[in-house]
Scaffold this motif. Structure first.
Motif, short mmCIF file in Angstrom:
data_model
loop_
_atom_site.label_atom_id
_atom_site.label_comp_id
_atom_site.label_asym_id
_atom_site.label_seq_id
_atom_site.Cartn_x
_atom_site.Cartn_y
_atom_site.Cartn_z
N LEU A 184 0.83 -1.20 0.00
CA LEU A 184 0.00 0.00 0.00
C LEU A 184 0.87 1.25 0.00
CD1 LEU A 184 -2.77 -0.98 2.59
CD2 LEU A 184 -2.79 -1.27 0.11
N VAL A 185 0.57 2.19 -0.87
CA VAL A 185 1.30 3.45 -0.90
C VAL A 185 0.55 4.54 -0.14
CG1 VAL A 185 2.46 2.90 -3.06
CG2 VAL A 185 0.27 4.08 -3.12
N GLU A 186 -0.67 4.23 0.30
CA GLU A 186 -1.44 5.15 1.12
C GLU A 186 -2.38 4.33 2.01
OE1 GLU A 186 -5.11 6.28 -1.84
OE2 GLU A 186 -3.22 7.37 -2.09
N PRO A 187 -2.90 4.89 3.10
CA PRO A 187 -3.79 4.13 4.00
C PRO A 187 -5.00 3.61 3.25
CG PRO A 187 -3.09 6.17 5.04
CD PRO A 187 -2.63 6.25 3.61
N PHE A 188 -5.50 2.46 3.70
CA PHE A 188 -6.61 1.79 3.01
C PHE A 188 -7.51 1.12 4.04
CE2 PHE A 188 -8.35 -1.99 0.76
CZ PHE A 188 -9.02 -1.32 -0.26
N THR A 189 -8.82 1.23 3.85
CA THR A 189 -9.78 0.58 4.74
C THR A 189 -10.30 -0.69 4.06
OG1 THR A 189 -10.46 2.68 5.72
CG2 THR A 189 -11.95 0.81 5.98
N LEU A 190 -10.15 -1.81 4.74
CA LEU A 190 -10.61 -3.10 4.22
C LEU A 190 -11.56 -3.69 5.25
CD1 LEU A 190 -10.38 -5.31 2.01
CD2 LEU A 190 -8.51 -6.29 3.33
N ALA A 230 -0.14 2.89 5.20
CA ALA A 230 0.76 2.87 4.04
C ALA A 230 1.99 2.03 4.39
CB ALA A 230 1.16 4.28 3.67
N GLY A 231 2.47 1.26 3.41
CA GLY A 231 3.60 0.38 3.63
C GLY A 231 3.21 -1.03 4.00
N THR A 232 1.90 -1.25 4.28
CA THR A 232 1.42 -2.59 4.60
C THR A 232 1.42 -3.45 3.33
OG1 THR A 232 -0.01 -1.75 6.36
CG2 THR A 232 -0.54 -3.93 5.49
#
Length: 326
Positions: free
Chosen positions: A206-212, A219-221
């Motif tokens: 991920l290059v930015e935060p994401f809601t799953l 970011a970085g996950t």
């Protein structure tokens, strides 16, 4: 593609069992040598082909290289890794020679191979790819399009062997010159890749935060969509364990429901090439020979490097149905 397939099929054994997957790997490699490197036969062709085979067939070291970060690959005098690095250096030297000779080719603009096109390509700022970047692109194409395509073809024939009605339809349409077999063959390929995806998962950072769902990912996950689980979702595919090519007749699979080539902006760039290549090889093979299952036993799944392959390579018996123009 047709010429390379006919040439290979002409040399296949007749009336004795053999594994299809290694034979498809040979065809896929010869297509890459011709389409990507622009080489057909001769001493340079044989040297480069042999060097590339030593690299791509070393699945143990490929697995190690993929799974272990580069910073942790200094394993000392471990002979298998040292030998693999020597194999890579040998292949690199031959690839660099091809690139440098192509740079000096006054007729490069008239060539149609991928290497020549990459050399002529320019970024938005007008700069060209470096020697190392060209090497990396060529090796990526090789690793992504050689054994993966061969494995997908082997699984497709395995599924056709297990479903005689679908196989009979493919054979009859291929051999009926008044019929366009491509739509059903394409549907068979799509369904085979659904039930037997060659790559079990893809990895994205991920290059930015994401809601799953209920999870907040920073970011970085690293996330890894499970291709096999998506392909077996009954909400997407009723009776998901059933091989049914008609699912894909007259429709293109959605971007987030069919993932053998990954998805999103990082979807495999060679996906269209691979699908066209598979269709061409299947049509060419079945136009020239009968391909029969060598056994009624179901093919087991085995892991090979980063792929899921048929354990016995999809064993078959081939019988000629007419002359082959090899």
């Amino acid at each position: 593609m047709e010429e390379e397939t006919r040439r290979a099929v002409a040399a296949w054994p007749r009336d004795v069992p053999f594994a299809l997957r290694p034979r498809f790997a040979e065809i896929a490699l010869d297509i890459i040598m011709r389409v990507v490197f622009g080489l057909r036969r001769g001493e340079r062709y044989r040297a480069l082909r042999s060097a590339l085979l030593e690299v791509v067939e070393n699945d143990r070291m490929i697995s190690f290289a993929l799974m272990v970060p580069s910073a942790r690959r200094d394993v000392g005098p471990w002979k298998p890794w040292s030998r693999f690095r020597d194999q890579i250096r040998s292949a690199d030297g031959l690839i660099f020679r091809e690139i440098e000779d192509r740079w000096d080719d006054d007729a490069i603009a008239s060539r149609e191979d991928v290497l020549s096109m990459l050399i002529l390509a320019r970024r938005e700022d007008g700069s060209a790819l470096s020697l190392e970047e060209l090497r990396d692109e060529l090796m990526t194409i090789l690793l992504a399009g050689h054994e993966t395509t061969a494995t997908a073809l082997a699984w497709t024939f395995d599924r056709l062997f297990a479903h005689p009605d679908a196989f009979a339809r493919v054979r009859s349409e291929v051999r009926d010159t008044g019929s366009d077999a491509a739509p059903f063959i394409d549907a068979v390929i799509h369904e085979a890749l659904r039930v037997r995806p060659v790559i079990p998962f893809v990895v994205r950072m991920l290059v930015e935060p994401f809601t799953l769902g209920e999870y907040e990912l920073s970011a970085g996950t690293t996330v890894s969509p499970a291709i096999h689980a998506v392909h077996r979702d009954p909400d997407l595919y009723p009776e998901p364990s059933r091989f049914e090519p008609n699912r894909f007749m007259g429709r293109r699979p959605g971007s987030y429901e069919w993932l053998p080539f990954g998805g999103g902006t990082r979807r495999c760039l060679g996906a269209s090439f691979a699908l066209f290549e598979m269709r061409t090889i299947i049509e060419t093979v079945l136009s020239n020979v009968d391909v029969l299952p060598a056994s009624d036993a179901p093919e087991r799944i085995r892991r090979r490097a980063f792929m899921l392959v048929p354990a016995t390579g999809t064993r078959a018996i081939v019988r000629s149905v007419g002359p082959i123009a090899a």
